[in-house]
Design a protein around this motif. Structure first.
Motif, short mmCIF file in Angstrom:
data_model
loop_
_atom_site.label_atom_id
_atom_site.label_comp_id
_atom_site.label_asym_id
_atom_site.label_seq_id
_atom_site.Cartn_x
_atom_site.Cartn_y
_atom_site.Cartn_z
N MET A 196 75.73 19.95 2.94
CA MET A 196 74.95 18.75 2.60
C MET A 196 73.67 18.65 3.42
N TRP A 197 73.53 19.49 4.44
CA TRP A 197 72.43 19.30 5.39
C TRP A 197 71.23 20.19 5.10
N GLY A 198 71.29 20.91 3.99
CA GLY A 198 70.13 21.69 3.59
C GLY A 198 69.15 20.83 2.81
N VAL A 199 68.08 21.43 2.37
CA VAL A 199 67.09 20.69 1.57
C VAL A 199 67.02 21.22 0.16
#
Lengths: 474, 474
Positions: free
Chosen positions: A141-144
């Motif tokens: 979830m912490w990617g862009v």
């Protein structure tokens, strides 16, 4: 009280709540008899009684209809009249006033009658917060790159499913997730018009529409709008005969500030008119879930055959405003809007998208909505009652069919900015009418928010505004 | 190895890492002797050795300087040359290519050498997630009025404090929190220029700048840019003598894709030039925290006396990209930018703002940064080494002074789009040079991301790209 009188009162209440609007056909005698397990005679007696009260009228071969010339007999406040704006386009600059007004609401001690936002206390923030936390524990979830347009597929699926549940078939691939409906409206407007173009809006109009026009350096023209039927299509057509109009921005359901629900026939007419003149319509549907009637209102989008309706909505009014998750269904402008989204804010954060999708998938969204709809309908009635009783003679007000704002016309002697200042000194905020127009046509109007659970504090604040309105009128 | 040889190698490594840039004065013999507890003779011997290697040059009365004509003796890859773009302004349309490139990176199985984003595995997402959860348990976080511009006061205080720690005094009241630096750049550009205006950019330039220009319907003109000193001020001045330029957009520190850090003197010159011609400068500072040298780089903003520098930054490159929290310090355009922020997306979600502020307040932000700076510097060296060894003869590459991208010039026979396609077939993404220009000047350039922890998989992918580049050159 006889049975038919009780049934007549039930119907009368539904009319007052806006479930049945002027011009609506109510269920036939036979249908009502079946639904309510009443005899044909009882229903007929009830309808005749309502006819004698001037609330219904019978039409040969067609049935019973809610009277168009309804008069609210209780209280002193009357219904609003159709607006008659001056048909001159103008550049827009209302945002400073709106921002300073909204800031005053930010003060936690102020009574937020001026707020455009729903009271968050009725919203499932704890559940959303837990879903967000769980989602955030997933490293991916912490990617862009997974946050790039059009939007998280899980949320997109839930949005499409929700439309389907409300009777509107939507292609999930058309949906573009945005930072609130504000961004959606901005992008849609930029997709269909360019700086200097003239955009037709309702009168009064929700200032978010004016903001989008202001930001793009376009011009607005206000169109006469009926407080129950919405934008006047003939008036719009007349304007377009004298000058080019690049697009039209409307809020057909529970318009802010008027609260009306455009009748289906009017919606269809507007979309057909737009198709004839090849004019895009930006439809703001943020209040669609907040209806007081029995069924979900239809959208302009559902009548659109040419891809000319750019439908915008969000979860900010119905689930949480804190996440700023909205979306657009931009019709034939879909790819353009997707590109503009990418250029404007690159990505929409994924964690809040997942939290909302989880809530929609796992919890009773419809159950939650039924609860807030019921609360808002009750609070609307309470606020209308208080305004009727405590506002000065000559006050007119809207009869919201959904949403959570009431629009009030005061004596022309009242300057809403002065009233705003006086109320603020008493720790009460209100929405001055200036915010809803490019002219000062609504300088003696105010908007009140009834989304907060009813309390003595709210009631006393409404009464205080009524008293201050009387002072300002002298 | 003798002591002076070891010391010479240390200095040589610092030069290679970009701590000392060509033209920089290195510490005097006396200073170095004191700092490193070495005898004057040892230091002098080391400097003479470096002079003989062509890395240093002595200037009478001034001391020792890093040579301007440095040649990387190891490997086959050479340094880049100053760009010579065609000085014709042009409308911009690179966003479709960029979006489709970024999408291919979204595939979890692809090696993300083409990504513009930092690998999130080095970021403290668990802590942030917990802070967000704790913040979300506070009911007052779920309103909207407290999310209105300029931004959450707690975060704004932390941002101002961080600048102060880096030697830049900032007025907290100037800060406007935005949805990532993307929104900040868009708003700043809209505040200083209008559709049709010409905006000067570096060549090559970060495509986010081109996107902002494209979105506003402005035109871009590329200015010759040195791979180590940045934008050529004389070339910019020459352009401005022939046509009006409304603003200039630059990335003075660790420019994407070139990786340079503009020398302080150049920064000062650029700001003074802008002051003379009264031209606003939009400064993109998103990589500022990711320096490989000893000290935080200076900003253009710190030299600005007239409020003409609009400084933009974010936490997306240094802490988390998932929250999309950026900000602007718009100088004299502050109120305009605040208003545009309100019009563009209304509010920035508060919960992620608080989570970041908590991290900055409670945890070692500087400690976290030191860790990733060190990792990036090492990974930059590793990638440069691999490119030197495995890319075809004639390859040139940047020598990043910070950040996490390497810019590579291939044979003019290579079409980066073809290389991109071939690499993608092997599950490897790269950034084709087309994205960084309005012309096709960089059709034989690629950008590689070295933010991922080094692994055989990464190494093999870089080698594979080198082999494919050789194939494409035939």
């Amino acid at each position: 009280m006889k049975l038919y009188e009780k049934f007549a009162d039930d119907i009368q209440r539904l009319i007052r709540q806006g479930v049945y609007r002027p011009g609506d056909r109510i269920p036939s005698v036979r249908q009502a008899s079946q639904h309510h397990r009443l005899s044909i005679t009882t229903v007929l007696h009830a309808y005749l009684l309502l006819e004698s009260r001037g609330l219904l009228e019978s039409r040969p071969q067609s049935g019973y209809f809610v009277s168009l010339t309804r008069e609210d007999s209780k209280g002193r406040a009357r219904e609003l009249q159709q607006s008659k704006p001056i048909a001159v386009s103008s550049s827009v600059d209302v945002s400073r006033l709106v921002l300073s007004t909204l800031r005053s609401i930010g003060d936690d001690n102020a009574v937020p009658l001026g707020s455009p936002y729903p009271d968050p206390s009725l919203f499932p923030s704890e559940k959303l917060n837990r879903y967000a936390y769980t989602a955030g524990r997933d490293k991916s979830m912490w990617g862009v790159t997974n946050a790039l347009p059009p939007g998280d597929p899980y949320l997109v699926r839930q949005i499409a499913r929700r439309y389907l549940e409300n009777g509107m078939s939507v292609d999930p691939n058309e949906i573009i997730v945005t930072v609130g409906a504000t961004e959606a409206i901005n992008l849609c407007l930029q997709a269909v018009a360019k700086p200097g173009d003239v955009i037709a809006v309702e009168s009064p109009t929700f200032y978010a529409m004016l903001h989008a026009i202001e930001r793009m350096g376009m011009k607005a023209i206000e169109v006469s709008t009926h407080p129950e039927y919405g934008i006047d299509i003939a008036a719009l057509a007349a304007i377009m005969r004298s000058q080019p109009v690049a697009a039209c921005m409307v809020m057909p359901n529970f318009q802010n500030p008027l609260g009306f629900q455009m009748p289906d026939e009017r919606k269809r007419e507007l979309v057909e008119f737009a198709a004839r003149v090849d004019m895009p319509i930006i439809e703001n549907g943020v209040y669609n879930e907040l209806y007081f009637g029995d069924t979900h209102p239809s959208t302009l989008k559902s009548y659109d055959k040419k891809g000319l309706v750019l439908h915008c909505s969000s979860f900010s009014k119905s689930l949480t405003a804190a996440y700023r998750i909205g979306w657009a269904l931009p019709g034939r402008y879909r790819d353009k809007v997707e590109k503009l989204k990418f250029l404007n804010t690159l990505a929409t954060p994924v964690i809040p998208q997942i939290a909302i999708a989880e809530f929609l998938e796992r919890d009773g969204y419809e159950h939650h909505l039924r609860r807030i709809r019921k609360a808002y309908a009750q609070q609307a009635n309470l606020m209308r009652t208080i305004v009727s009783r405590f506002f000065p003679e000559g006050t007119r007000m809207s009869s919201p069919a959904g949403g959570y704002v009431l629009w009030i016309e005061l004596s022309p002697k009242v300057d809403a900015m002065r009233l705003y200042q006086l109320a603020l000194e008493q720790g009460i905020t209100i929405g001055p009418g200036y915010m809803f127009s490019i002219s000062d046509s609504y300088r003696h109007f105010i908007r009140l928010n009834y989304s907060s659970p009813w309390s003595t504090r709210i009631e006393q604040a409404v009464i205080a505004v009524g008293k201050l309105a009387a002072i300002c009128a002298h």
